[in-house]
Design a protein around this motif. Structure first.
Motif, mmCIF file in Angstrom:
data_model
loop_
_atom_site.group_PDB
_atom_site.id
_atom_site.type_symbol
_atom_site.label_atom_id
_atom_site.label_comp_id
_atom_site.label_asym_id
_atom_site.label_seq_id
_atom_site.Cartn_x
_atom_site.Cartn_y
_atom_site.Cartn_z
ATOM 1 N N GLY A 1367 0.829 -1.210 0.000
ATOM 2 C CA GLY A 1367 0.000 0.000 0.000
ATOM 3 C C GLY A 1367 0.856 1.249 0.000
ATOM 4 O O GLY A 1367 2.075 1.204 -0.169
ATOM 5 N N GLY A 1368 0.195 2.386 0.188
ATOM 6 C CA GLY A 1368 0.903 3.669 0.262
ATOM 7 C C GLY A 1368 0.900 4.438 -1.019
ATOM 8 O O GLY A 1368 1.174 5.642 -1.020
ATOM 9 N N LEU A 1369 0.642 3.823 -2.136
ATOM 10 C CA LEU A 1369 0.673 4.503 -3.426
ATOM 11 C C LEU A 1369 -0.747 4.767 -3.889
ATOM 12 O O LEU A 1369 -1.592 3.858 -3.895
ATOM 13 C CB LEU A 1369 1.397 3.643 -4.460
ATOM 14 C CG LEU A 1369 2.895 3.386 -4.212
ATOM 15 C CD1 LEU A 1369 3.444 2.497 -5.308
ATOM 16 C CD2 LEU A 1369 3.669 4.697 -4.160
ATOM 17 N N PRO A 1370 -1.053 6.001 -4.294
ATOM 18 C CA PRO A 1370 -2.380 6.317 -4.820
ATOM 19 C C PRO A 1370 -2.477 5.859 -6.261
ATOM 20 O O PRO A 1370 -1.476 5.535 -6.896
ATOM 21 C CB PRO A 1370 -2.441 7.825 -4.714
ATOM 22 C CG PRO A 1370 -1.019 8.260 -4.898
ATOM 23 C CD PRO A 1370 -0.175 7.211 -4.241
ATOM 24 N N ASP A 1371 -3.685 5.877 -6.782
ATOM 25 C CA ASP A 1371 -3.865 5.524 -8.199
ATOM 26 C C ASP A 1371 -3.497 6.697 -9.104
ATOM 27 O O ASP A 1371 -2.875 6.505 -10.144
ATOM 28 C CB ASP A 1371 -5.320 5.109 -8.457
ATOM 29 C CG ASP A 1371 -5.653 3.815 -7.749
ATOM 30 O OD1 ASP A 1371 -4.721 3.007 -7.525
ATOM 31 O OD2 ASP A 1371 -6.833 3.588 -7.431
ATOM 32 N N VAL A 1372 -3.892 7.908 -8.679
ATOM 33 C CA VAL A 1372 -3.625 9.114 -9.480
ATOM 34 C C VAL A 1372 -3.121 10.215 -8.552
ATOM 35 O O VAL A 1372 -3.678 10.431 -7.458
ATOM 36 C CB VAL A 1372 -4.880 9.588 -10.243
ATOM 37 C CG1 VAL A 1372 -4.576 10.847 -11.039
ATOM 38 C CG2 VAL A 1372 -5.372 8.492 -11.171
ATOM 39 N N VAL A 1373 -2.075 10.919 -8.988
ATOM 40 C CA VAL A 1373 -1.522 12.062 -8.230
ATOM 41 C C VAL A 1373 -1.607 13.296 -9.140
ATOM 42 O O VAL A 1373 -1.054 13.269 -10.253
ATOM 43 C CB VAL A 1373 -0.073 11.813 -7.800
ATOM 44 C CG1 VAL A 1373 0.480 13.043 -7.089
ATOM 45 C CG2 VAL A 1373 0.014 10.594 -6.910
ATOM 46 N N THR A 1374 -2.264 14.337 -8.696
ATOM 47 C CA THR A 1374 -2.363 15.613 -9.428
ATOM 48 C C THR A 1374 -1.594 16.658 -8.627
ATOM 49 O O THR A 1374 -1.873 16.886 -7.440
ATOM 50 C CB THR A 1374 -3.814 16.035 -9.599
ATOM 51 O OG1 THR A 1374 -4.526 14.974 -10.257
ATOM 52 C CG2 THR A 1374 -3.913 17.292 -10.421
ATOM 53 N N LEU A 1383 6.357 10.298 -2.702
ATOM 54 C CA LEU A 1383 5.473 9.162 -2.520
ATOM 55 C C LEU A 1383 6.248 8.010 -1.899
ATOM 56 O O LEU A 1383 7.412 7.780 -2.245
ATOM 57 C CB LEU A 1383 4.880 8.690 -3.860
ATOM 58 C CG LEU A 1383 3.966 9.682 -4.584
ATOM 59 C CD1 LEU A 1383 3.570 9.133 -5.934
ATOM 60 C CD2 LEU A 1383 2.722 9.965 -3.741
ATOM 61 N N GLY A 1385 5.887 3.878 -0.872
ATOM 62 C CA GLY A 1385 5.132 2.640 -1.014
ATOM 63 C C GLY A 1385 5.574 1.606 -0.004
ATOM 64 O O GLY A 1385 6.777 1.415 0.210
ATOM 65 N N PHE A 1450 0.784 3.889 -10.713
ATOM 66 C CA PHE A 1450 0.043 5.113 -10.398
ATOM 67 C C PHE A 1450 0.350 6.129 -11.477
ATOM 68 O O PHE A 1450 1.351 6.022 -12.195
ATOM 69 C CB PHE A 1450 0.397 5.649 -9.004
ATOM 70 C CG PHE A 1450 1.853 5.985 -8.822
ATOM 71 C CD1 PHE A 1450 2.329 7.287 -9.068
ATOM 72 C CD2 PHE A 1450 2.764 5.014 -8.447
ATOM 73 C CE1 PHE A 1450 3.674 7.571 -8.914
ATOM 74 C CE2 PHE A 1450 4.101 5.306 -8.282
ATOM 75 C CZ PHE A 1450 4.572 6.607 -8.522
#
Length: 1484
Positions: A1367-1374, A1383, A1385, A1450
């Protein structure tokens, strides 16, 4: 040929233009020194000259070639019948040429093939031969000498043809190959061969020193064979007396001829050389070829239209490379050639003959003949061809053997043979069809069926070829057509003969054509020798010779007829003259008498008529043949019978005979042959063994069938009686000073008749040299042992034995080894003899023997019997009787069915056990089909008898009865009766004297026998039965009995087996007669023998004894029934109960009370059957006296069946269930106790269904271990079950435990090891013992399950420890441009994974812009400083260890503020514009 044709066409065209005749003359003059051209000239009115000059020269060389050619000058048709004589054309003078032109039948013109083709009968022939030349004396003498030389050559050639062609001219016998002399040694076999020619076929006879040799009287010494003009005499086992002069004499009507050879037989003396060349030695190859024919084809049967192959395997020894024997096939002694119907094949070791399409013409005796350089061998068997099925029921079958005879220019005679089967009615006649070769159009030649098997066909076109076929007709229909005939050409016999003897040659003359005046035609003269050659009801055939004077062109003929008594001549063929000197007249009035005459005609006119024939009456001149005489049928084999008959007397033109057979009682006659035979003896094959048949014969000629002969006597289809085979296993069993005891076994085959005795021969053996055989006994002996006495002590002897039956004496047995005759000094007995068995069954038999001839120093005290299985070693012998038996027989039991055994016997005396007997042949323990046993019978008069029946009797079979296995000779205590296949032994007065074993043997059968043991107990039983038959009693099928009927009525009854109408019955109670009344009613059915007495109820005064007494003539019978005490009380109580039951059933009631059953789905159904229900009848269900509400899924009532469904029963369902019925007629109830014992019975039934529904154990592997499981239809928690490992109950542990999941019972083994291998079982209780399901967890099953467990375990470990992004990683980073992105992970893996960051599938490297970190093996981070739009994209965190790889994906999206975004867009456009301008400049 083509040049010749074109020349003739040119001549014909000029002839048509100039309307003048063309004359072509060619003349060849033959001299030894020169060739003279012949010129002929003739001037026409126009002055045109025609000259033909021959350029072909024939000198002496031509004549020598002609003389060397071996051509026959006999003109013959296809059947080799003489139809004319052809004179060779040698033209040396004008007179000789004119002589050749004057006779059309006996002489031929010299014509080219082109001239024959263009010749027209009505075209004027203007050929003339003139010779304008002066001859000198020298020339005349030379021509005369040439003519004499040619005549001598023709005479020599004619003599040669007479000898070589046996069908044309008769000649006396002549030896082509003479028999040669032989010198042979004693005991060898010699064969004399020779070949004889002659016509008619000569008869031969062999003589020894001028004494005729009768080979049939001495078949063991001589064998005579005569096949296809080759004759042989075989002399077997030559002795010194066979040295003689042998002569063969051949004789026919033309004379007699003889040939002589000498045979010298030499005796062997020591020192002589035995080297010699044996008979048949082939000097070309240096060997003697021996031929053996094996795998022979037997009598064969086929049907028309089928394909059939016959053949034999031929072994030729020695084998010589590239040597092939001559393989010849014959049918009825006629050599066969390959054709469209039959093909021959030789593979090197097998000769085959194949019929592609069977026809009745193919029926006959077929012979395979193998010719080698050393001689020949042959084999023959018959081939039968059955008729094809007819299309119409009752129609005749097809005729056969269609032939064409007497063919001429427009005429041919078709003949055929009548079929064997006429159908349901007699044959009315025959239709003849013709077809021109090359077409498939068949034309019927006769409109009206012709009765004769001969028909003249007219209207043929000259020069064309035809084939013919014939069909038979009767009232039922028309038969199939016969096989087509061979093609025949419509041509004059002289032309046919000329073409055969003169092959075509090219035309070599020059033709010079001039126009001249046409010649005047000449009217032909009178025909000669006119005669009626055939006359029937349907037609008359005329024949004549052409006229001597007929001009230079062909002639035709008109035929005229005249009724005798009138002067009116009528021309028969006025519209179309005929070309052939044959003519058939039809439509003549039957019974009238006619005369006939013939006129010739050509273009010049019609000539004078011939002389009229003698008056001829229209009618059949050929009569039907008389019926054959007495028919005698005799047995031959199991499937054939030999039929002989007396020939038809004075039968004209006999074609042959047809033989028919009928099974006695069937009334159906079947033909034995479908092709007529000319002999008066025929072997009818294809019969059924055991049938009783009769035979009859009919003769046939062209006019039709004769009447049938008288039927033969009945004959059984079975093998004929023959001499027996030689006795077997001869040996000398004992020797004394001057005596020898012989023993042997019976022949293997008795020839179909009982062996009546044996003859013994002996000879002395001196210094190893045997002497001559001499008879020992002149009278046949019955035993299979013989004591030869009066011998010389210390001399060696050999013996041989022959068996004899009613057919004669067998061949001698194999002699024994020479044995010395000396004193027998042994004190123990000799070997028993004559061992044989009888009464062979599947598990028992009886062994019999004869005592030894020498008993030793004391008498025989007993015998011991040993046995073993055939083929077993000597160690397998075992004794049957532990104690010596004094009898000479032993009943042996305990055999194994289908096994073969051998037996031996030894005798015992006071000195000890003697020698062993000879072994019996192997005996198969098997009960033959149809085996019958002796049965005992006691007739109505009390007579006791033994009966034995046999269905395999032959005419020579006899019943032989024995007591204690010794033939019964004293008939004072019994009598014997035999009728057919049934024999009976009748005891006069059975007593203790008659006790014993009675056996019966049927002679001349395959061991048919049986025995019956009559002991004291059996005797008493038979005497009792005999007494009962003498003093009869009425037998009862059922003694007096009591029966309760409806409403409690009492029925007393009995049944007698058989009574007459006069039988009377007395009914008695306590000795008081009873009569019909209110209390008692009686009934007696004499047809069934049932006697009844009825009482409405039982009272106390009815207790006592009831008796029925029957009287039927002399026979009486009494039966009693005692009804007292408890029996009476029980019966009375039951009667009262049934009375009450009757009243109960007047209302609603239970036919079957409440019970339960368990369904396959383990539902418990409480069921009962009710009766006498109405709509108003009320039904109440209750449990423990509490009403149960009606539910559709539980309570049901269909077809008088009440059901209550308990689904998935448990302890809560225990209780007392009750059903009540009630209406205005009454009420009834039924109770079922399902408490404690009752409930347990239900559960036991449920457990039974569950246990039987269990599936076989299955094994399943998991990551934790192995699971063994079974499925059931339903599981109840109270179901007892236990798991077993190696038949030991399994204890629960952390590693091994079991349980239930829904309907599955399982056993789980965690972390299995080798110790867990073995047999696993689950025992499921089924209410009694239990149902066991077993799984053998070893071998391939264990390996497969364990491998799967290991695989799943490894997969689980890999899944657990593989590298993963937790975990720890988002799907999308803006993120906004210019800011930093960090980031982290969370990762997992054991061992610690490798970490890699990727952007757009490209690996990132840590630098100033990207900061990549991996801390504590669990955290991977990425920091992007001052992000720009370039940093937007797809990022992946890749983790990897040895168990796997995983991607954490991601997306990073970088955006700019709005003002900066517009400015940036402007800069981008400016940059693009600058780049484009630079690109354009560069391109310029």
């Amino acid at each position: 040929m083509s040049e010749s044709m074109s020349s003739h066409q040119d001549v014909r065209k000029r002839h048509e233009r100039s309307t003048t005749s063309v004359s072509a003359v060619s003349k060849v003059q033959k001299t030894s020194t020169r060739s003279t051209s012949v010129r002929t000239s003739r001037r026409s009115h126009k002055g045109i000259k025609t000259t033909v000059q021959s350029v072909k020269e024939l000198d002496e060389a031509d004549l020598s070639l002609l003389s060397k050619s071996k051509k026959t000058y006999l003109a013959m048709d296809k059947e080799n019948e003489i139809i004319g004589y052809v004179v060779p054309i040698f033209r040396s003078s004008q007179g000789f040429a004119r002589e050749l032109l004057e006779s059309q039948e006996e002489e031929r013109k010299e014509e080219s093939i082109g001239y024959v083709a263009l010749r027209n009968l009505f075209t004027r022939e203007t050929t003339e031969m003139q010779r304008v030349e002066k001859k000198t004396r020298e020339t005349t003498l030379r021509e005369s000498a040439d003519r004499i030389h040619l005549v001598r050559k023709m005479h020599e050639r004619e003599e040669f043809q007479r000898k070589m062609n046996a069908d044309s001219l008769t000649h006396p016998p002549e030896f082509i190959v003479k028999p040669r002399s032989h010198t042979v040694w004693e005991k060898q076999t010699v064969t004399l061969h020779c070949t004889v020619a002659g016509w008619p076929k000569p008869r031969v006879a062999w003589y020894k020193n001028n004494v005729w040799i009768d080979a049939k009287a001495y078949p063991d010494k001589y064998t005579v064979e005569s096949n296809y003009n080759m004759h042989s005499l075989e002399i077997k086992s030559c002795t010194f007396e066979d040295t003689a002069q042998y002569r063969i004499s051949a004789m026919n009507v033309k004379g007699e001829s003889s040939a002589i050879s000498t045979v010298v037989v030499k005796r062997f003396q020591e020192g002589e050389d035995l080297a010699r060349k044996p008979h048949g030695f082939c000097p070309e190859y240096g060997v003697t070829f021996r031929t053996h024919i094996t795998d022979k084809f037997s009598v064969s049967f086929g049907r028309e239209g089928e394909t059939l192959s016959v053949g034999c395997t031929v072994i030729i020894f020695p084998q010589v490379k590239r040597y092939q024997p001559d393989i010849l096939w014959y049918r009825n002694a006629t050599l066969l050639q390959p054709s469209r119907w039959v093909q021959m094949h030789w593979s090197g070791d097998r000769a085959m003959l194949t019929f592609k399409h069977l026809n009745k013409e193919d029926e006959g005796l077929y012979t395979l003949r193998i010719n080698t350089k050393s001689g020949f061998d042959s084999y023959s068997a018959y081939v039968f061809v059955r008729d094809a099925d007819v299309e119409v029921e009752g129609a005749p079958v097809a005729p056969l053997d269609v032939r064409c005879q007497d063919a001429n220019k427009d005429y041919v005679v078709v003949t055929w043979k009548q079929p064997a089967v006429e159908g349901s009615s007699s044959i009315l006649g025959y239709y003849v069809d013709r077809c021109e070769v090359g077409t498939d159009r068949w034309v019927q030649c006769n409109d009206t069926p012709v009765k004769f098997a001969r028909f003249p066909v007219t209207g043929l076109v000259e020069g064309r070829s035809y084939v013919f076929r014939v069909r038979a007709i009767n009232y039922a229909g028309v038969s199939h057509p016969s096989r087509i005939s061979d093609p025949v050409v419509a041509m004059a016999p002289a032309d046919r003969a000329y073409l055969r003897s003169h092959p075509s040659a090219p035309w070599t003359a020059h033709i010079i054509v001039t126009e001249e005046e046409p010649t005047v035609g000449e009217v032909p003269g009178q025909p000669s020798d006119l005669a009626v050659i055939e006359a029937t009801k349907s037609y008359v055939v005329l024949a004549w010779k052409p006229p001597f004077q007929r001009g230079h062109e062909g002639v035709m003929y008109y035929v005229e007829k005249c009724v005798v008594g009138t002067d009116t001549w009528q021309r028969v063929n006025a519209g179309m003259p005929v070309k052939s000197p044959r003519f058939a007249l039809f439509d003549l009035a039957e019974g009238k008498t006619y005369s006939f005459r013939v006129r010739c005609c050509n273009s010049a006119g019609v000539g004078e008529s011939s002389e009229a024939t003698e008056p001829t009456a229209v009618g059949d001149k050929l009569d039907l043949p008389p019926a054959p005489g007495r028919v005698v049928a005799s047995r031959n084999t199991d499937t054939s019978v030999v039929v002989s008959w007396e020939p038809s007397q004075n039968a004209m033109q006999l074609v042959g005979y047809y033989i028919e057979v009928s099974v006695v009682g069937s009334g159906v006659w079947t033909p034995c042959n479908n092709k007529p035979v000319k002999c008066t003896r025929f072997v009818c094959h294809g019969l059924n063994t055991g049938d009783q048949c009769v035979f009859r014969v009919k003769a046939v000629n062209a006019a039709g069938y004769s009447c049938h002969s008288p039927e033969s006597e009945k004959v059984d289809v079975k093998a004929a009686i023959a001499t027996p085979s030689p006795p077997q296993r001869l040996r000398v069993v004992e020797t004394v000073r001057d005596t020898m005891l012989l023993d042997w076994e019976e022949p293997k085959l008795n020839g179909g008749a009982e062996v009546t005795g044996y003859f013994v021969d002996m000879r002395k053996v001196t210094a190893g040299v045997p002497g001559s055989w001499h008879e020992v006994n002149t009278k046949a002996i019955n035993a299979r042992s013989y004591k030869v006495e009066n011998l010389k002590e210390n001399m060696q002897y050999q013996f041989q034995v022959r068996a004899v039956n009613m057919a004669g004496l067998s061949k001698a047995s194999v002699p024994n080894v020479a044995v010395e005759c000396k004193e027998y000094t042994i004190t123990v007995p000799g070997p028993p003899i004559g061992l044989h068995v009888t009464e062979v069954r599947k598990n028992s038999l009886v062994l019999l023997w004869e005592p030894p001839k020498f008993t030793g120093r004391s008498g025989i005290t007993g015998y011991y019997v040993d046995m073993k299985e055939a083929g077993a070693g000597d160690g397998a012998w075992r004794g049957i009787n532990g104690k010596a038996t004094t009898s000479r027989y032993l009943q042996i039991a305990g055999l194994k069915e289908g096994a073969s055994y051998v037996f031996r016997v030894c005798a015992q005396n006071l000195a000890g056990v003697g020698h062993l007997s000879q072994l019996t042949p192997p005996i198969l323990a098997q009960t033959r089909p149809g085996t019958k046993e002796i049965v005992v019978d006691v007739d109505d008069e009390g007579v006791i008898s033994l009966i034995f029946e046999c269905s395999e009797m032959t005419a020579e079979s006899k019943f032989v009865w024995s007591k204690n296995y010794e033939e019964i000779s004293d008939l004072s205590r019994l009598a014997m009766q035999t009728s057919g296949g049934r024999s009976r032994v009748i005891f006069n007065n059975l007593s203790l004297e008659d006790l014993g074993i009675y056996s019966c043997v049927v002679t001349n059968t395959d061991g048919v026998s049986s025995s019956y043991t009559l002991d004291e107990k059996e005797m008493k039983r038979l005497l009792q039965i005999s007494h009962d038959h003498k003093f009869p009693t009425i037998p009862f099928s059922s003694d007096l009995a009591v029966e309760l009927l409806e409403k409690g009525r009492v029925r007393l009854w009995l049944q007698a087996e058989k009574v007459t109408a006069n039988c009377k019955v007395d009914y008695v109670f306590n000795d008081v007669p009873l009569t019909q009344g209110e209390k008692y009613s009686m009934h007696f059915d004499k047809n069934t023998g049932i006697i009844e007495m009825f009482m409405e109820s039982l009272e106390l005064e009815d207790e006592g004894t009831y008796c029925f007494h029957l009287v039927d003539g002399k026979a009486t019978g009494t039966s009693s029934l005692v009804l007292i005490g408890e029996d009476f009380k029980t019966l009375q109580k039951e009667s009262e109960f049934r009375r009450q039951e009757w009243f109960r059933k007047q209302g609603p009631h239970f036919v079957e009370y409440l019970s339960f059953k368990v369904t396959p789905e383990c539902n418990v159904l409480l069921t009962c059957k009710v009766g006498n229900m109405k709509k108003e009848t009320e039904i109440f269900w209750s449990k423990d006296e509490q009403d149960i509400e009606e539910e559709e899924e539980k309570i049901n009532y269909i077809d008088d069946i009440l059901t209550f469904n308990i689904s998935k029963i448990s302890k809560q369902d225990a209780g007392i269930y009750q059903v009540k019925l009630r209406d205005d007629r009454g009420k009834d109830k039924s109770v079922l106790n399902l408490i404690e014992q009752g409930f347990q019975e239900v559960m036991n039934e449920v457990f039974r269904v569950i246990a039987n529904s269990s599936t076989e154990l299955q094994v399943t592997s998991t990551a934790e271990g192995i699971i063994i499981q079974t499925s059931v239809v339903y599981y109840n928690e109270d179901l007892p079950s236990n798991w077993l490992h190696k038949d030991t109950k399994i204890s629960r542990s952390d590693r091994v435990h079991w349980g239930v999941t829904e309907e599955q019972l399982w056993l789980k083994i965690n972390e299995p090891t080798e110790k867990d291998k073995g047999k696993y079982a689950i025992n499921i209780f089924d209410g009694k013992d239990g149902v066991k399901r077993v799984l053998d967890l070893t071998g391939q099953v264990w390996e497969t399950a364990y491998e799967e467990f290991q695989r799943l375990k490894a997969a689980a470990i890999a899944e657990k420890n593989r590298a993963r992004v937790v975990g720890g990683l988002p799907d999308v980073v803006t993120i906004q441009e210019g800011k930093s992105l960090n980031l982290t992970g969370n990762i997992w893996g054991n061992p610690a994974p490798e970490v890699m960051w990727m952007k757009n599938e490209k690996e990132l490297v840590s630098d100033e812009h990207y900061a990549l970190k991996f801390e504590a093996g669990k955290f991977a981070s990425i920091t992007i400083a001052a992000v720009t739009t370039v940093d937007s994209g797809k990022y992946s965190l890749v983790v990897k260890n040895k168990y796997g790889t995983e991607y954490g994906n991601f997306t990073v999206s970088v955006y700019m503020p709005e003002g900066e975004e517009a400015e940036e867009e402007g800069d981008e456009k400016k940059d693009k514009k600058d780049k484009k301008e630079k690109k354009d400049k560069k391109e310029k």
